[in-house]
Design a protein around this motif. Structure first.
Motif, PDB file in Angstrom:
ATOM      1  N   LEU B   4      46.159  31.349  50.044  1.00  0.00           N
ATOM      2  CA  LEU B   4      45.595  32.672  50.764  1.00  0.00           C
ATOM      3  C   LEU B   4      46.253  34.079  50.815  1.00  0.00           C
ATOM      4  CD1 LEU B   4      43.361  33.125  52.816  1.00  0.00           C
ATOM      5  CD2 LEU B   4      45.251  33.094  54.715  1.00  0.00           C
ATOM      6  N   ILE B   5      47.834  33.718  50.514  1.00  0.00           N
ATOM      7  CA  ILE B   5      48.481  35.133  50.459  1.00  0.00           C
ATOM      8  C   ILE B   5      48.100  35.777  48.985  1.00  0.00           C
ATOM      9  CG2 ILE B   5      50.972  35.703  50.125  1.00  0.00           C
ATOM     10  CD1 ILE B   5      51.827  33.562  52.123  1.00  0.00           C
ATOM     11  N   LEU B   6      48.570  34.854  47.761  1.00  0.00           N
ATOM     12  CA  LEU B   6      48.080  35.280  46.757  1.00  0.00           C
ATOM     13  C   LEU B   6      46.712  35.884  46.303  1.00  0.00           C
ATOM     14  CD1 LEU B   6      49.015  35.192  43.605  1.00  0.00           C
ATOM     15  CD2 LEU B   6      47.476  33.265  43.354  1.00  0.00           C
ATOM     16  N   PHE B   7      45.601  35.483  47.223  1.00  0.00           N
ATOM     17  CA  PHE B   7      44.223  36.110  47.346  1.00  0.00           C
ATOM     18  C   PHE B   7      44.444  37.414  47.966  1.00  0.00           C
ATOM     19  CE2 PHE B   7      40.518  36.568  49.612  1.00  0.00           C
ATOM     20  CZ  PHE B   7      39.346  36.742  48.664  1.00  0.00           C
ATOM     21  N   SER B  13      46.119  44.581  46.243  1.00  0.00           N
ATOM     22  CA  SER B  13      46.562  45.416  44.805  1.00  0.00           C
ATOM     23  C   SER B  13      45.202  45.875  43.768  1.00  0.00           C
ATOM     24  CB  SER B  13      47.603  44.732  44.043  1.00  0.00           C
ATOM     25  OG  SER B  13      46.811  43.542  43.635  1.00  0.00           O
ATOM     26  N   GLY B  14      44.186  44.910  44.009  1.00  0.00           N
ATOM     27  CA  GLY B  14      42.762  45.226  43.119  1.00  0.00           C
ATOM     28  C   GLY B  14      42.455  46.614  43.878  1.00  0.00           C
ATOM     29  N   LYS B  73      36.698  44.298  44.085  1.00  0.00           N
ATOM     30  CA  LYS B  73      35.138  44.708  43.862  1.00  0.00           C
ATOM     31  C   LYS B  73      34.628  43.168  43.659  1.00  0.00           C
ATOM     32  CE  LYS B  73      34.482  49.156  42.246  1.00  0.00           C
ATOM     33  NZ  LYS B  73      35.618  49.885  41.706  1.00  0.00           N
ATOM     34  N   ARG B  74      35.272  42.270  42.969  1.00  0.00           N
ATOM     35  CA  ARG B  74      34.730  41.085  42.774  1.00  0.00           C
ATOM     36  C   ARG B  74      34.405  40.381  43.900  1.00  0.00           C
ATOM     37  NH1 ARG B  74      37.415  38.376  37.713  1.00  0.00           N
ATOM     38  NH2 ARG B  74      36.938  40.582  37.081  1.00  0.00           N
TER      39      ARG B  74
END
Lengths: 275, 152
Positions: B4-7, B13-14, B73-74
């Protein structure tokens, strides 16, 4: 085409008269002007609301669906648990407890008998006993080290029978039960979907409420009293638990249960009532 | 939890990097479009060529651009895919790719008076190109005929 043709020709005829005027596009209609962040939050909130409602309905349907699951269907679900719990059976202890259990089962009603309740002792240091869907009580040998007399073991088994009777072991699976039931029903016992849901239910620690525990306790007490005319097992079992230091393993297992003192109180009350 | 953190890190950042790069790209596109505006680029065929003049050369002009969407955006598009409607997340992706491709076509063409018969092809490329319901990168390929008249 018939309509388009003359228009097209007209355009071609006129084209050489068209003067090219360079003009920059100031407004881009291809891109709807919205804040992506705002949109993201609105959509996320909507999605979360839907998930929440679904989760809530799932929770409500657990206690509704549990009593309607037939023993045969329950056995089907129960087969999923075998791999996880059936590893290293202790034959001698299984035999001993089976005799106690069969004795107890003489005293229960037909409806409860229909579950085909069995007992199995697994060599495992965990101080625990679980009632699996399908009617199997798995007792870990760690627990039997703490309780030695047959009367106390009988109380533990009767307590688990009480859970079966009240379908607590199904309700204890919580929301996972609804998904698992739907999946076994629709796709079968060994499908990818079923195995996935089963693996997602996690460590399957059944969570029983204190009310359910109290009901199971009282059920056990009455069962044993009806069978033997005495309730020593219950009282001494509670004494064993209560006498344990709070940090000891046994009371750790019973952390999810009502406080031993409270259990002792209502059990003694009930015993007094029986006499 | 780590996932979840990575996501969240990827989405945040995206969003930040993606927005920065997109704004910079749009500034560049607008500036170059203004600079190159003197050259007509039209979709019409040979009819637009001035027949009073002789043609020195007519060559293929081409340019392509590959633009990828960012993680935010994804994520946004996957949400929009659930509820339907305008997939605004992809709009700038396609817009940027096509305009960039046209600009590169103009920039790479030899000095010319007009680019006729301009076309744009768009295709999805990258890992997720042939998978349903996912867009990875968009390639836009712009091509046309660059025509140069003889000086009289």
């Amino acid at each position: 085409m018939a309509v388009l043709r003359p228009l097209h020709t007209e355009l071609l005829l006129n084209i050489k008269m068209i003067k090219f005027t360079p003009k920059t596009v100031t407004e881009n209609l291809n891109i709807v002007k919205t804040s992506p962040l705002k949109q993201c939050f609105i959509l996320l909130a909507g999605l979360l609301a839907i998930i929440f409602v679904f989760y809530f309905l799932l929770g409500l349907s657990v206690s509704w669906i549990a009593p309607h699951i037939s023993p045969a269907f329950e056995k089907k679900i129960g087969r999923l648990f075998e791999d996880r719990f059936y590893q290293n059976e202790n034959m001698d202890e299984s035999k001993r407890l089976r005799a106690i259990l069969n004795n107890l089962l003489k005293g229960v009603d037909e409806e409860t008998k229909a579950f085909g309740i069995e007992v199995r002792v697994e060599n495992n240091p965990m101080i625990n006993a679980v009632a699996l869907p399908g009617g199997t009580i798995v007792v870990f040998s760690g627990l039997l080290k703490e309780i030695k007399s047959d009367n106390e073991a009988a109380f533990v088994l009767a307590h688990e029978i009480g859970h079966f009777k009240n379908r607590d072991h199904l309700k204890g699976l919580g929301r996972g039960l609804v998904l698992l039931t739907a999946s076994v029903f629709l796709t079968g016992n060994d499908s990818i979907a079923t195995n996935f849901i089963f693996s997602q239910i996690g460590n399957l620690e059944m969570k029983f409420s204190r009310k359910q525990e109290k009901e199971a306790d009282l059920f056990a007490l009455h069962l044993i009293y009806d069978m033997t005319g005495q309730a020593d097992g219950a009282a001494s079992f509670m004494k064993v638990i209560a006498s344990q230091d709070k940090r000891s393993n046994l009371s750790y297992y019973f952390a999810s249960h009502p406080h031993p003192e409270t259990r002792m109180e209502y059990i003694n009350e009930e015993i007094a009532g029986l006499r | 939890m780590e996932q979840l953190i990575l996501f969240v890190v990827l989405v945040v950042s995206g969003y930040m990097v993606g927005t920065f790069l997109e704004k910079r790209h749009y500034r560049s596109i607008e500036k170059r479009e203004t600079d190159l505006i003197r050259l007509p680029v039209v979709t019409l065929e040979e009819d637009v060529i001035d027949e009073t003049k002789k043609i020195r050369y007519a060559v293929l002009a081409k340019g392509n651009a590959v633009i990828s969407i960012d993680y935010f955006k994804r994520f946004l598009s996957s949400l929009q895919n659930i509820f339907g409607g305008n997939v605004t997340a992809y709009q700038t992706l396609v817009d940027r790719a096509r305009r960039e491709a046209v600009l590169r076509m103009i920039e790479q063409a030899p000095p010319s008076d007009i680019i006729t018969n301009a076309r744009i092809e768009t295709s999805a490329i990258g890992q997720s190109a042939n998978r349903r319901k996912s867009v990875g990168s968009v390639e836009a390929f712009a091509y046309g005929t660059a025509v140069k008249y003889k000086d009289d």
